[in-house]
Design a protein around this motif. Structure first.
Motif, PDB file in Angstrom:
ATOM      1  N   VAL A   1       0.836  -1.202   0.000  1.00  0.00           N
ATOM      2  CA  VAL A   1       0.000   0.000   0.000  1.00  0.00           C
ATOM      3  C   VAL A   1       0.866   1.245   0.000  1.00  0.00           C
ATOM      4  O   VAL A   1       0.591   2.227  -0.721  1.00  0.00           O
ATOM      5  N   GLU A   2       1.937   1.228   0.779  1.00  0.00           N
ATOM      6  CA  GLU A   2       2.842   2.377   0.819  1.00  0.00           C
ATOM      7  C   GLU A   2       3.517   2.588  -0.531  1.00  0.00           C
ATOM      8  O   GLU A   2       3.657   3.736  -0.995  1.00  0.00           O
ATOM      9  N   GLU A   3       3.933   1.504  -1.169  1.00  0.00           N
ATOM     10  CA  GLU A   3       4.545   1.633  -2.492  1.00  0.00           C
ATOM     11  C   GLU A   3       3.557   2.208  -3.504  1.00  0.00           C
ATOM     12  O   GLU A   3       3.928   3.051  -4.335  1.00  0.00           O
ATOM     13  N   GLU A   4       2.314   1.779  -3.435  1.00  0.00           N
ATOM     14  CA  GLU A   4       1.307   2.292  -4.363  1.00  0.00           C
ATOM     15  C   GLU A   4       1.036   3.771  -4.115  1.00  0.00           C
ATOM     16  O   GLU A   4       0.877   4.551  -5.069  1.00  0.00           O
ATOM     17  N   ASN A   5       0.998   4.177  -2.864  1.00  0.00           N
ATOM     18  CA  ASN A   5       0.781   5.596  -2.550  1.00  0.00           C
ATOM     19  C   ASN A   5       1.941   6.449  -3.052  1.00  0.00           C
ATOM     20  O   ASN A   5       1.730   7.563  -3.564  1.00  0.00           O
ATOM     21  N   GLU A   6       3.154   5.940  -2.908  1.00  0.00           N
ATOM     22  CA  GLU A   6       4.318   6.682  -3.417  1.00  0.00           C
ATOM     23  C   GLU A   6       4.258   6.792  -4.936  1.00  0.00           C
ATOM     24  O   GLU A   6       4.585   7.840  -5.501  1.00  0.00           O
ATOM     25  N   ARG A   7       3.842   5.717  -5.595  1.00  0.00           N
ATOM     26  CA  ARG A   7       3.738   5.755  -7.053  1.00  0.00           C
ATOM     27  C   ARG A   7       2.703   6.779  -7.504  1.00  0.00           C
ATOM     28  O   ARG A   7       2.934   7.547  -8.456  1.00  0.00           O
ATOM     29  N   LYS A   8       1.553   6.816  -6.818  1.00  0.00           N
ATOM     30  CA  LYS A   8       0.518   7.792  -7.166  1.00  0.00           C
ATOM     31  C   LYS A   8       0.994   9.213  -6.907  1.00  0.00           C
ATOM     32  O   LYS A   8       0.664  10.134  -7.662  1.00  0.00           O
ATOM     33  N   GLU A   9       1.769   9.396  -5.856  1.00  0.00           N
ATOM     34  CA  GLU A   9       2.279  10.731  -5.544  1.00  0.00           C
ATOM     35  C   GLU A   9       3.234  11.204  -6.639  1.00  0.00           C
ATOM     36  O   GLU A   9       3.199  12.380  -7.046  1.00  0.00           O
ATOM     37  N   ILE A  10       4.068  10.297  -7.122  1.00  0.00           N
ATOM     38  CA  ILE A  10       4.995  10.661  -8.207  1.00  0.00           C
ATOM     39  C   ILE A  10       4.217  11.006  -9.473  1.00  0.00           C
ATOM     40  O   ILE A  10       4.525  11.986 -10.175  1.00  0.00           O
ATOM     41  N   GLU A  11       3.191  10.226  -9.793  1.00  0.00           N
ATOM     42  CA  GLU A  11       2.374  10.512 -10.969  1.00  0.00           C
ATOM     43  C   GLU A  11       1.670  11.861 -10.828  1.00  0.00           C
ATOM     44  O   GLU A  11       1.569  12.620 -11.803  1.00  0.00           O
ATOM     45  N   LYS A  12       1.210  12.163  -9.626  1.00  0.00           N
ATOM     46  CA  LYS A  12       0.534  13.437  -9.404  1.00  0.00           C
ATOM     47  C   LYS A  12       1.491  14.603  -9.624  1.00  0.00           C
ATOM     48  O   LYS A  12       1.134  15.623 -10.238  1.00  0.00           O
ATOM     49  N   GLU A  13       2.712  14.481  -9.122  1.00  0.00           N
ATOM     50  CA  GLU A  13       3.705  15.543  -9.312  1.00  0.00           C
ATOM     51  C   GLU A  13       4.037  15.715 -10.787  1.00  0.00           C
ATOM     52  O   GLU A  13       4.195  16.850 -11.261  1.00  0.00           O
TER      53      GLU A  13
END
Length: 643
Positions: free
Chosen positions: A166-178
């Motif tokens: 879940v943490e890895e997925e949240n980090e991936r979404k954060e990078i995509e958002k940026e």
């Protein structure tokens, strides 16, 4: 062989036995071995070797997990789901111990568009493929060499693994958002965003018009938390490990789970959960005006062997329902019983088409009483009486009926009722049909005030159960709060990242706070019958399995009957108890008396931060009295609302 060796073999057996005992004694083998050799002296050589093999097997290394295999299989309605098979190293040999098939989390989409169906199928396939990668890859390595009997250790590792994903997925979404924000900040996108502003205002105006149509403001529905992609691997592995541990211990799964719940102290008796058998579906997706009753269920008396009665009732209803006339009145078909029966005999295929994926009959009705009259007619034709020989339960599925533009529930086509009017309607319905002893999801979970009202009005006469209106199991265990909304009990479904340890903790929480647990199967059920063992071992009051048709559901009813027979033969089957309802109104009055009697109130109003510890202490002191469990729970809920 040397001649001396031959002479050694020809020596008397007692002398050889004595030398063997001396040898093993010199190797620090327990002295009980000599007793075992003495006991087997007069046995045949084959029996002697077998006895010795069994004895030394006690000193072998305990079985450990050596390999996991995940497979994509199909559930009862042809959708992909996950199968997990566990191999263990047993006495230096690799053996397949057991396998399970877990039900998929996705519900059936009624009357959905082709685009929505395609998106749902893609999401489900992606989730199963991800789960397969986890099981056959990293989870395979992580659980290797662990003992399958150590369920807590396995579930702890699965929790950590899932949290990392879940943490890895949240980090991936954060990078995509940026990255998206960086792209929008480009000069070319600035012009496009300025052009899009007027259209945004127009859309806002349209939304304003829609909200003005609402007759009364209501709380919006909580956003549905999507299932995490691949999470089904966590639940599947936890269940597979539990079943493997039970197999290695040569114990039925339900006893294995009962030992886990009661800290390895097995109760002297176990109570069988009563089945909620779905016989009719006349809700939103069926023909006719009636939308409220998604499922009309029958609850047999304490002996499960009376399931045969329910099957007779289902057959009787198939005779009463005219397959050529959808939505016909039960009263009309009953008055023309002969013609209805002849029509059924001539047109069996149309009747079979009425069976839903839940394994029950689908019929259309035009008012609330028609399905209940049909039940009464079928029972009377068999010499049975509702409320005595069999009871009724209704799955209202109210969350599917809310019209958010009007702020009301559409219970019939063109007939709307506010949440307060829904409470009055249920009171009238129970007054007229007291054989109804359970209502499932009579309101949305957002209508907390109305849940309290209906509990006070009907809680002493029927069970008010939350299914969709409750939180997910992981949230319930995390928050330690099951009174959202106020209800008699919860329906528990084993899906996604749920683990066996979560189920054990949740059922303890329900028992401690005086609520009942109902284990339910999802819409896309599999042929795996482990759900029944969960319900028996963890002490569920009811089990909701659907209808008496379709193999994936009948398999579970057969397992239920088999466990009941086994407990009866062992003398560990507890006789069924009468339905004990909770009088919420009486509890509220008693709570008010307790509040007035609190000595600390004389010193001034209590700060909120001090009230909770005092209540917890009071609840612990009264936990030994079964009659005060509900009272303490009500005290905790009501007092927490004071400033």
């Amino acid at each position: 062989m040397e001649p001396g060796g031959i002479r050694e073999l020809r020596r008397p057996l007692p002398e050889l036995r004595h030398q063997a005992a001396e040898y093993y004694r010199s190797q620090e083998v327990p002295q009980r071995l000599e007793e075992a050799l003495n006991a087997t002296f007069y046995q045949r050589p084959a029996d002697l070797y077998g006895h010795l093999a069994n004895y030394f097997s006690k000193f072998s290394k305990p079985p450990v997990i050596c390999k996991l295999i995940g497979r994509k299989v199909l559930d009862g309605i042809g959708r992909p789901t996950l199968e997990v098979e566990i191999f263990c190293t047993v006495k230096n040999n690799e053996k397949s111990i057991c396998s399970i098939v877990i039900s998929s989390h996705a519900e059936i989409l009624e009357n959905a568009s082709p685009e929505a169906i395609d998106a749902d199928e893609k999401e489900r396939n992606d989730s199963i493929n991800t789960a397969l990668e986890w099981v056959n890859g990293s989870l395979n390595e992580m659980l290797r060499d662990l003992q399958p009997t150590d369920q807590c250790k396995v579930d702890e590792l699965l929790s950590e693994y899932f949290a990392n994903k879940v943490e890895e997925e949240n980090e991936r979404k954060e990078i995509e958002k940026e990255e998206q924000e960086a792209a929008i900040s480009a000069p070319a996108c600035v012009l496009a965003s300025s052009i899009a502003t007027p259209s945004g205002k127009k859309k806002g105006a349209k939304l304003g018009k829609k909200t003005s149509l609402a007759e009364k403001p209501i709380l919006p529905a909580e956003s549905i938390e999507p299932a995490f992609c691949g999470s089904i691997a966590i639940g599947g592995l936890s269940l597979a490990v539990a079943k493997t541990g039970a197999t290695i211990n040569n114990t039925p799964l339900y006893l294995h789970l009962a030992l886990m719940k009661h800290d390895q102290n097995l109760p002297k008796e176990l109570t069988m959960p009563l089945p909620m058998v779905t016989l009719l579906s006349c809700g939103k997706s069926s023909a006719g005006k009636l939308k409220l009753m998604k499922e009309v269920m029958l609850i047999p008396p304490t002996k499960l062997t009376s399931i045969e009665r329910l099957l007779d009732i289902q057959k009787q209803m198939m005779r009463l329902l005219d397959p050529a006339c959808k939505g016909s009145s039960p009263q009309l078909t009953d008055s023309k019983k002969g013609s209805a029966r002849s029509a059924v005999k001539k047109a069996l295929p149309p009747v079979l088409k009425r069976i839903s994926h839940l394994g029950c009959l689908i019929t259309g009705c035009d008012n609330l009483e028609q399905p209940l009259i049909l039940m009464q007619t079928a029972c009377r034709n068999l010499g049975l009486e509702l409320g005595i020989d069999v009871h009724l339960a209704i799955n209202c599925a109210a969350h599917e009926l809310m019209d958010y533009t009007k702020g009301k529930y559409e219970i019939l086509t063109g007939t709307f009722k506010s949440p307060d009017e829904m409470v009055d309607m249920y009171v009238d319905l129970i007054n007229k049909y007291p054989s109804i002893i359970a209502l499932v999801d009579p309101l949305r979970k957002e209508d907390g005030q109305q849940w309290s009202s209906i509990c006070n009005a009907l809680g002493s006469r029927c069970f008010l159960i939350a299914e969709d209106a409750s939180k997910s199991i992981s949230k319930l265990v995390e928050d330690q709060n099951i009174n959202v909304p106020k209800c008699s009990g919860l329906i528990i479904k084993y899906t996604n990242q749920t683990k066996i340890s979560d189920l054990t903790e949740l059922t303890r929480l329900l028992d401690g706070q005086g609520h009942i647990a109902i284990f339910g199967s999802p819409a896309g059920e599999s042929s795996d019958d482990s759900l029944v063992d969960m319900a028996v071992g963890l002490g569920a009051r009811f089990i909701k399995l659907g209808g008496l048709s379709r193999g994936e559901r009948v398999t579970k009813y057969n397992r239920l009957l088999a466990i009941e027979e086994e407990l009866a033969n062992n003398g560990t089957l507890r006789s069924g108890e009468n339905h004990e309802f909770v009088d919420f109104a009486e509890e509220a009055q008693t709570v008010e008396e307790l509040i007035n009697a609190l000595p600390l109130i004389e010193q001034g109003p209590l700060p909120s931060q001090h009230s909770q510890p005092l209540l917890a202490q009071d609840q612990n002191s009264a936990s030994s009295h079964g009659s005060t469990l509900h009272l303490n729970e009500a005290t905790r809920v009501d007092i927490s609302t004071f400033p």
